[in-house]
Motif scaffolding. Structure first.
Motif, PDB file in Angstrom:
ATOM      1  N   PRO A 115      -8.509  -2.943   3.062  1.00 60.08           N
ATOM      2  CA  PRO A 115      -7.285  -2.352   2.502  1.00 60.08           C
ATOM      3  C   PRO A 115      -6.565  -3.274   1.528  1.00 60.08           C
ATOM      4  N   ILE A 161       0.842  -1.199   0.000  1.00 61.81           N
ATOM      5  CA  ILE A 161       0.000   0.000   0.000  1.00 61.81           C
ATOM      6  C   ILE A 161       0.877   1.250   0.000  1.00 61.81           C
ATOM      7  N   MET A 162       1.871   1.260   0.895  1.00 63.89           N
ATOM      8  CA  MET A 162       2.759   2.421   1.025  1.00 63.89           C
ATOM      9  C   MET A 162       3.666   2.603  -0.195  1.00 63.89           C
ATOM     10  N   THR A 214      -8.613  -3.371  -1.834  1.00 70.66           N
ATOM     11  CA  THR A 214      -8.628  -2.031  -2.448  1.00 70.66           C
ATOM     12  C   THR A 214      -7.310  -1.758  -3.161  1.00 70.66           C
ATOM     13  N   ALA A 215      -6.205  -1.969  -2.442  1.00 70.13           N
ATOM     14  CA  ALA A 215      -4.879  -1.738  -3.037  1.00 70.13           C
ATOM     15  C   ALA A 215      -4.609  -2.705  -4.183  1.00 70.13           C
ATOM     16  N   LEU A 272      -4.583   3.763   5.192  1.00 74.45           N
ATOM     17  CA  LEU A 272      -5.100   2.445   4.822  1.00 74.45           C
ATOM     18  C   LEU A 272      -4.150   1.346   5.312  1.00 74.45           C
ATOM     19  N   ILE A 326      -6.426  -1.671  -7.386  1.00 73.34           N
ATOM     20  CA  ILE A 326      -5.827  -0.468  -7.986  1.00 73.34           C
ATOM     21  C   ILE A 326      -4.500  -0.801  -8.673  1.00 73.34           C
ATOM     22  N   LEU A 335       1.131   2.607  -3.690  1.00 75.76           N
ATOM     23  CA  LEU A 335       0.148   3.684  -3.826  1.00 75.76           C
ATOM     24  C   LEU A 335       0.668   5.031  -3.330  1.00 75.76           C
ATOM     25  N   LYS A 375       2.610   7.528   0.019  1.00 78.26           N
ATOM     26  CA  LYS A 375       2.457   7.836   1.447  1.00 78.26           C
ATOM     27  C   LYS A 375       1.084   8.389   1.804  1.00 78.26           C
ATOM     28  N   LYS A 376       0.378   8.974   0.835  1.00 78.04           N
ATOM     29  CA  LYS A 376      -0.953   9.511   1.135  1.00 78.04           C
ATOM     30  C   LYS A 376      -1.949   8.396   1.487  1.00 78.04           C
ATOM     31  N   TRP A 377      -1.582   7.160   1.136  1.00 77.86           N
ATOM     32  CA  TRP A 377      -2.434   6.015   1.442  1.00 77.86           C
ATOM     33  C   TRP A 377      -2.050   5.360   2.780  1.00 77.86           C
ATOM     34  N   LYS A 378      -1.155   5.997   3.528  1.00 76.56           N
ATOM     35  CA  LYS A 378      -0.682   5.411   4.787  1.00 76.56           C
ATOM     36  C   LYS A 378      -1.816   5.067   5.759  1.00 76.56           C
TER      37      LYS A 378
END
Length: 462
Positions: free
Chosen positions: A432, A139-140, A435-436, A150, A439, A143, A145-148
Motif C-alpha cells: 500500500p 492513502i485516504m 502503490t499510493a 488499502l 500514484i 487517493l 475514500k474508495k482506497w480505504k
C-alpha cells in the motif's frame, strides 16, 4: 502439524521478501529518483539547515520537531539489521555486497523523500480530532475514500509487523553470547525472562509517555550511540590502517566480480545473486518504502511537506551509508569474515574483539542494546497508530499492553513461526505504501517545485 505450518510461514516470508518486493521497492524508488530528476539531492545543504532547526516555527501544525522526527524514525531502522544484517551480507556475498547496499540506500533516499512529503501533504484526523500522518492517512486523503481498503490493509499489517519479537530475540541472544556465556553464567528460561522483564520495564516507562517522550528519548540516545559506534570503528580502522585502502577498493571491484559470493545464483549468474543479496539487505535495513518512516515524520511540526521530505531523505544516508558501512569496514579490515565460521551478530562481535580484545565486545553490546531498545520505543508508537486508525484513538493504548507481552515472548522463546510471520507481514506494508506513493508522486513534484521557487524568491528578497 506445527512443522508444516512453520514451513508454510517460512516460505511465505521468503516469498514476500523475494524479487517482486524488491522490484516494487527498488524499481519504484529508482523511478521516483529519475522522475524527480534527482531534485531532492540538489538540496542536501538545505535539508541539513532544516534539520538544525533554522526553519522551525512553533505555530506550525504537528507534535515534534524535524530533528525529533528523524531520530524517532532512525531509532526504528538503526538496529540489528545494521550490525547482524551487514555481517550476514558479507559472510554470504563478500565485500561486494556492501556496494549494492549503498545503491539501495541512494534509491531509498528518494523513496523516503516522497513518502514523508506525502505524510505532511495529506495529513488526516483521527477519531479524537487530532492531526495524524502516515501511509494510511495519505492513502485516504490523497487517493480518496474508495482506497480505504488499502489503508486498512496497511494498518492491519502494521499491527503485526511492528511487534518486536525478532528484535528482542536477537538482542537476548547477543547478551547471552557476549556477556553471560563467556562469564560462566547459566543461560536458561529464567535468565532470558529476567532480560525480558528488564526490557519491558525500560520500554514501558518510555512508550506509556506517548510520542513526545519517545521522541525526546530517541533524540538523545540515537545521535550519541551513532557517534560512539563511529568512534569505535574509527579506532578499528586506525589499528588496521594498512589494509583499509585495499578493502575499500575491494568493495567496488568485488561488486561486479562477485568472487566472494557463496549464495544462490540469480538469472543464471552469481553477480545477479550478489546484487539481490546486497539490495535486499539494504532495503531491510533502511525500510525505505515500507511505510514506517512516514508514521514518524507525519507528526513533525511543519506546514511545509517538502521540508520534512528532505529531512526524511537523510535517514537512509545515516542508516545505511554511514552505520552499515562502519559495520562492514570493521568486519572486513579485521579479516574475521575469512578466518571464522561465525555469522550475524557473532561475526561483528568477533571483529570488535579482534581489534579491542579486552573490551571491544562489551562496547559493541552497549551499542546493540541502545540501538535495539530505542527501536522498541518507535515500533510501539507505529503499532499504536495503526490500531488507532482501525478502532479509534481511545483504544490505541491497548496495543502497548499487547506489545509489552510480545517482548517477554521474544526474550524467552525462539518461535521461528512467529518471527517469520512478523517478517513477512512487515514486508507486506510496502504494497500500500509504494502503490499510493507512485500514484501521488506527480503531486509531490508540483509541491516541490513550488516550495523551491518560494525558497529562491525569499532569498532574493533578503
Amino acid at each position: 502439524m506445527y512443522d508444516k505450518i512453520n514451513a508454510l510461514v517460512e516460505d511465505f516470508a521468503s516469498l514476500v521478501w523475494g524479487l517482486p518486493l524488491l522490484i516494487l521497492l527498488i524499481g519504484g524508488g529508482f523511478f521516483l529518483l529519475v522522475y524527480s530528476r534527482f531534485l531532492p539531492f540538489r538540496y542536501l545543504g538545505h535539508a541539513l539547515q532544516v534539520l538544525r532547526g533554522k526553519y522551525d516555527n512553533k505555530e506550525d501544525e504537528g507534535e515534534i520537531s524535524h530533528f525529533q522526527a528523524l531520530t524517532t524514525a532512525l531509532s526504528s531502522t538503526i538496529g540489528m539489521g545494521n550490525i547482524a544484517g551487514v555481517a550476514v551480507a558479507i559472510s554470504i556475498g563478500g565485500p561486494g555486497a556492501v556496494f549494492w547496499m549503498w545503491v539501495s540506500a541512494i534509491i531509498g533516499m528518494s523513496t523516503k523523500f516522497f513518502t514523508s512529503s506525502l505524510a505532511i501533504m495529506y495529513r488526516g484526523k483521527d477519531s479524537a480530532g487530532n492531526t495524524q500522518g502516515g501511509p494510511m492517512y495519505f492513502i485516504m486523503e490523497g487517493l480518496g475514500k474508495k482506497w480505504k481498503p488499502l489503508a486498512i490493509f496497511f494498518s492491519l499489517c502494521g499491527l503485526i509487523g511492528a511487534l518486536p519479537v525478532f528484535n528482542v530475540n536477537q538482542l537476548t541472544q547477543a547478551i547471552n553470547d557476549i556477556v553471560l556465556k563467556p562469564n560462566g553464567v547459566l543461560v536458561n528460561f529464567t535468565s532470558n525472562l529476567i532480560i525480558g522483564i528488564i526490557l519491558v520495564s525500560i520500554t514501558s516507562i518510555v512508550i506509556l509517555g506517548g510520542l513526545n517522550r519517545i521522541s525526546k528519548v530517541a533524540s538523545k540516545l540515537v545521535p550519541s550511540m551513532v557517534l560512539l559506534y563511529f568512534g569505535l570503528v574509527l579506532f578499528i580502522l586506525f589499528v588496521n590502517a594498512e589494509v583499509v585502502p585495499t578493502y575499500f577498493k575491494l568493495i567496488f571491484t568485488d561488486a561486479f566480480a562477485a568472487e566472494n559470493y557463496t549464495g544462490d545464483s540469480f538469472l543464471g549468474g552469481v553477480l545477479g545473486g550478489l546484487i539481490i543479496l546486497g539490495i535486499r539487505r539494504g532495503a531491510f535495513s533502511n525500510e525505505a518504502g515500507i511505510g514506517t518512516a512516514p508514521l514518524a515524520h507525519g507528526a513533525a511540526k511543519t506546514n511545509e511537506p517538502i521540508r520534512e521530505g528532505l529531512v526524511a531523505m537523510l535517514g537512509p544516508a545515516i542508516d545505511t551509508l554511514v552505520v552499515c558501512t562502519l559495520t562492514a569496514l570493521a568486519i572486513l579490515v579485521t579479516g574475521v569474515w575469512q578466518t571464522t565460521e561465525a555469522n550475524g551478530v557473532s561475526l561483528t562481535a568477533n571483529a570488535f574483539g579482534a581489534a579491542m580484545p579486552e573490551f571491544g565486545r562489551y562496547l559493541l553490546l552497549l551499542c546493540i542494546v541502545v540501538f535495539s531498545v530505542s527501536s522498541l520505543f518507535s515500533y510501539a508508537y507505529y503499532g499504536g497508530k495503526c490500531l488507532s486508525f482501525l478502532v479509534g484513538d481511545k483504544n490505541k493504548h491497548y496495543y502497548n499492553y499487547f506489545y509489552i507481552l510480545s517482548i517477554i515472548l521474544g526474550a524467552t522463546t525462539s518461535l521461528a513461526l512467529m518471527i517469520n510471520l512478523i517478517d513477512g507481514v512487515f514486508a507486506l506494508m510496502a504494497i500500500p505504501t509504494m502503490t499510493a506513493t507512485l500514484i501521488l508522486a506527480p503531486k509531490v513534484l508540483v509541491e516541490a517545485k513550488a516550495y523551491f521557487r518560494r525558497l529562491k524568491d525569499s532569498k532574493i528578497r533578503k
